[in-house]
Design a protein around this motif. Structure first.
Motif, PDB file in Angstrom:
ATOM      1  N   ASP A   1       0.976  -1.328   0.032  1.00 21.02           N
ATOM      2  CA  ASP A   1       0.023  -0.004   0.110  1.00 21.02           C
ATOM      3  C   ASP A   1       0.856   1.337   0.210  1.00 21.02           C
ATOM      4  O   ASP A   1       0.330   2.426  -0.019  1.00 21.02           O
ATOM      5  CB  ASP A   1      -0.975  -0.093   1.266  1.00 21.02           C
ATOM      6  CG  ASP A   1      -2.010  -1.008   1.269  1.00 21.02           C
ATOM      7  OD1 ASP A   1      -2.448  -1.547   0.000  1.00 21.02           O
ATOM      8  OD2 ASP A   1      -2.384  -1.677   2.157  1.00 21.02           O
ATOM      9  N   GLU A   2       2.037   1.086   0.098  1.00 18.61           N
ATOM     10  CA  GLU A   2       3.139   2.336   0.266  1.00 18.61           C
ATOM     11  C   GLU A   2       3.098   3.005  -1.292  1.00 18.61           C
ATOM     12  O   GLU A   2       3.881   2.037  -2.066  1.00 18.61           O
ATOM     13  CB  GLU A   2       4.517   1.976   0.807  1.00 18.61           C
ATOM     14  CG  GLU A   2       5.086   3.440   1.253  1.00 18.61           C
ATOM     15  CD  GLU A   2       5.310   4.257   0.402  1.00 18.61           C
ATOM     16  OE1 GLU A   2       4.973   5.209   0.464  1.00 18.61           O
ATOM     17  OE2 GLU A   2       5.979   3.960  -0.376  1.00 18.61           O
ATOM     18  N   LEU A   3       2.508   3.967  -1.736  1.00 17.16           N
ATOM     19  CA  LEU A   3       2.268   4.600  -3.082  1.00 17.16           C
ATOM     20  C   LEU A   3       3.843   4.613  -3.766  1.00 17.16           C
ATOM     21  O   LEU A   3       3.911   4.475  -4.846  1.00 17.16           O
ATOM     22  CB  LEU A   3       1.525   5.574  -3.195  1.00 17.16           C
ATOM     23  CG  LEU A   3       1.078   6.266  -4.457  1.00 17.16           C
ATOM     24  CD1 LEU A   3       0.304   5.159  -5.447  1.00 17.16           C
ATOM     25  CD2 LEU A   3       0.051   7.173  -4.431  1.00 17.16           C
ATOM     26  N   TRP A   4       4.587   5.705  -3.111  1.00 19.94           N
ATOM     27  CA  TRP A   4       5.900   5.968  -3.800  1.00 19.94           C
ATOM     28  C   TRP A   4       6.553   4.706  -4.054  1.00 19.94           C
ATOM     29  O   TRP A   4       7.291   4.478  -5.372  1.00 19.94           O
ATOM     30  CB  TRP A   4       6.731   6.593  -3.034  1.00 19.94           C
ATOM     31  CG  TRP A   4       7.854   7.373  -3.572  1.00 19.94           C
ATOM     32  CD1 TRP A   4       8.040   8.456  -4.330  1.00 19.94           C
ATOM     33  CD2 TRP A   4       9.053   6.677  -3.765  1.00 19.94           C
ATOM     34  NE1 TRP A   4       9.139   8.827  -4.905  1.00 19.94           N
ATOM     35  CE2 TRP A   4       9.829   7.357  -4.422  1.00 19.94           C
ATOM     36  CE3 TRP A   4       9.672   5.338  -3.157  1.00 19.94           C
ATOM     37  CZ2 TRP A   4      11.464   7.208  -4.696  1.00 19.94           C
ATOM     38  CZ3 TRP A   4      10.925   5.227  -3.439  1.00 19.94           C
ATOM     39  CH2 TRP A   4      11.936   6.131  -4.342  1.00 19.94           C
ATOM     40  N   GLN A   5       6.758   3.847  -3.212  1.00 19.89           N
ATOM     41  CA  GLN A   5       7.669   2.562  -3.628  1.00 19.89           C
ATOM     42  C   GLN A   5       6.996   1.859  -4.450  1.00 19.89           C
ATOM     43  O   GLN A   5       7.608   0.942  -5.568  1.00 19.89           O
ATOM     44  CB  GLN A   5       7.725   1.721  -2.276  1.00 19.89           C
ATOM     45  CG  GLN A   5       8.522   2.285  -1.000  1.00 19.89           C
ATOM     46  CD  GLN A   5       8.730   1.301   0.035  1.00 19.89           C
ATOM     47  OE1 GLN A   5       9.808   0.492  -0.109  1.00 19.89           O
ATOM     48  NE2 GLN A   5       8.101   1.347   1.059  1.00 19.89           N
ATOM     49  N   LYS A   6       5.603   1.577  -4.657  1.00 22.79           N
ATOM     50  CA  LYS A   6       4.966   0.904  -5.544  1.00 22.79           C
ATOM     51  C   LYS A   6       5.255   1.377  -7.201  1.00 22.79           C
ATOM     52  O   LYS A   6       5.471   0.943  -8.013  1.00 22.79           O
ATOM     53  CB  LYS A   6       3.565   0.738  -5.506  1.00 22.79           C
ATOM     54  CG  LYS A   6       2.622  -0.053  -6.535  1.00 22.79           C
ATOM     55  CD  LYS A   6       1.237  -0.193  -6.247  1.00 22.79           C
ATOM     56  CE  LYS A   6       0.834  -0.888  -5.098  1.00 22.79           C
ATOM     57  NZ  LYS A   6      -0.617  -1.207  -5.026  1.00 22.79           N
ATOM     58  N   ASN A   7       4.762   2.591  -7.235  1.00 23.34           N
ATOM     59  CA  ASN A   7       5.137   3.500  -8.460  1.00 23.34           C
ATOM     60  C   ASN A   7       6.657   3.152  -8.849  1.00 23.34           C
ATOM     61  O   ASN A   7       6.969   3.103 -10.076  1.00 23.34           O
ATOM     62  CB  ASN A   7       4.652   4.799  -8.264  1.00 23.34           C
ATOM     63  CG  ASN A   7       3.223   5.103  -8.178  1.00 23.34           C
ATOM     64  OD1 ASN A   7       2.527   4.060  -8.573  1.00 23.34           O
ATOM     65  ND2 ASN A   7       2.799   6.193  -7.797  1.00 23.34           N
TER      66      ASN A   7
END
Length: 347
Positions: free
Chosen positions: A25-31
């Motif tokens: 759910d951690e957006l920066w790491q996912k993107n």
């Protein structure tokens, strides 16, 4: 195979993997992970992307047809598959099993979606995907990891950030990596390789920091009252709705009060966590709060919160956010605050 986000570049350099799994759910790491994987694939000639969204009602025949079809545009394709949920049902499990029999090096499969619970990660269909490729689970960073991340990002941007600036950024933006990344980019433009003083950083950051009630509650549970006061001050500047904030705080303290009552009556802490559906990630926060807050203090904090609510609705002479900070202090240190009236105008 399972790796951490910071091992991604090294793993990509080791060669092609037919399947990548990016969940969290951690957006920066996912993107960042998805962009890094796709950029690496494009350098190897995978210049066409086909996307699917999957849930428990998805028709897997669509994916099989795409996988087995000849592309008009490129012989090498990326098929990006987003899970709207980790629950894909029996049909999905069978679909994954069939897909694994079709793997070849002309197709790069990228599965991604929200955080998967432990039970889903142990299911046969997911373990089969992980065994055939690489799983990148994404976790929220603790303070130590966040400082390391900030220092690494600063080095890549050729930024010189003293320790006190790093500490300030963690204090203001913890839990919000997209905002942190944006501020780092801003600093790299304004300062390049020049050192950034904490005074200069404060002027840039203080109006950019955004906090919400969930972050505030987490900070309260670990007893970091200094940071709570900083967050309350910034939330007031941002125009946060006091009524909604009072409601969230009342709900949380009421739950803590009930938990403390149950502990006093001999209930097991793990049974209490299960009853209130406390996530594993949140358990250490609640454990700290329950170890450091007494039943008497929780009762007094609720009483003082009711006073804050009343004063905020009946008088404009009081700063309700300051009064709310008194409630937080009462929760951990009622012996200090109990002699101070909230209605300070008349006492």
């Amino acid at each position: 195979m399972r790796i951490y986000h910071n091992e991604l570049d090294k793993t990509l350099n080791k060669g092609f993997k037919p399947i990548w799994l990016v969940f969290g759910d951690e957006l920066w790491q996912k993107n960042d992970a998805l962009e890094t994987i796709k950029n690496s694939a494009k350098k190897q000639g995978f210049d066409e992307i086909v996307r699917f969204n999957i849930d428990d009602k998805f028709d897997w025949d669509e994916l099989f047809q795409e996988y087995q079809s000849m592309s008009l545009f490129s012989s090498l394709r990326i098929i990006e598959i987003e899970f709207t949920t980790g629950k894909i049902g029996d049909n999905g499990a069978k679909g994954v099993a069939q897909l694994l029999t079709l793997l070849h090096q002309d197709i790069q499969l990228i599965f991604h979606g929200p955080k998967l619970d432990a039970a889903t990660q142990k299911r046969k269909w997911f373990k089969s995907l992980e065994a055939a490729g690489c799983f990148v689970p994404l976790y929220d960073m603790d303070t130590k990891q966040l400082k390391q991340w900030l220092n690494n990002q600063a080095r890549q941007l050729k930024l010189t950030l003293p320790a006190d600036v790093i500490d300030l950024m963690v204090e203001l933006f913890e839990g919000n990596l997209p905002a942190l990344s944006q501020e780092l980019q801003k600093l790299s433009i304004l300062f390049s390789q020049q050192p950034v003083s904490v005074e200069e950083a404060e002027q840039l950051f203080i109006k950019q920091a955004k906090f919400n009630s969930f972050q505030l509650i987490d900070t309260l549970l670990i007893g970091d009252l200094k940071k709570c006061l900083t967050m309350l001050d910034q939330m007031q500047h941002d125009g946060s709705a006091l009524g909604q904030l009072v409601w969230v705080v009342h709900k949380e303290i009421s739950q803590l009060y009930t938990m403390l009552e149950q502990i006093a009556q001999g209930s097991n802490i793990n049974d209490i966590f299960k009853q209130y559906r406390i996530w594993d990630k949140k358990k250490p926060l609640y454990q700290h709060a329950l170890n450091n807050i007494s039943l008497v203090n929780a009762e007094q904090a609720l009483a003082r919160l009711a006073q804050v609510d009343l004063l905020s609705k009946t008088s404009s002479d009081f700063n309700a956010f300051i009064l709310l900070s008194d409630v937080f202090i009462s929760l951990f240190h009622d012996e200090i605050s109990q002699n101070f009236s909230l209605d300070y105008e008349y006492n």
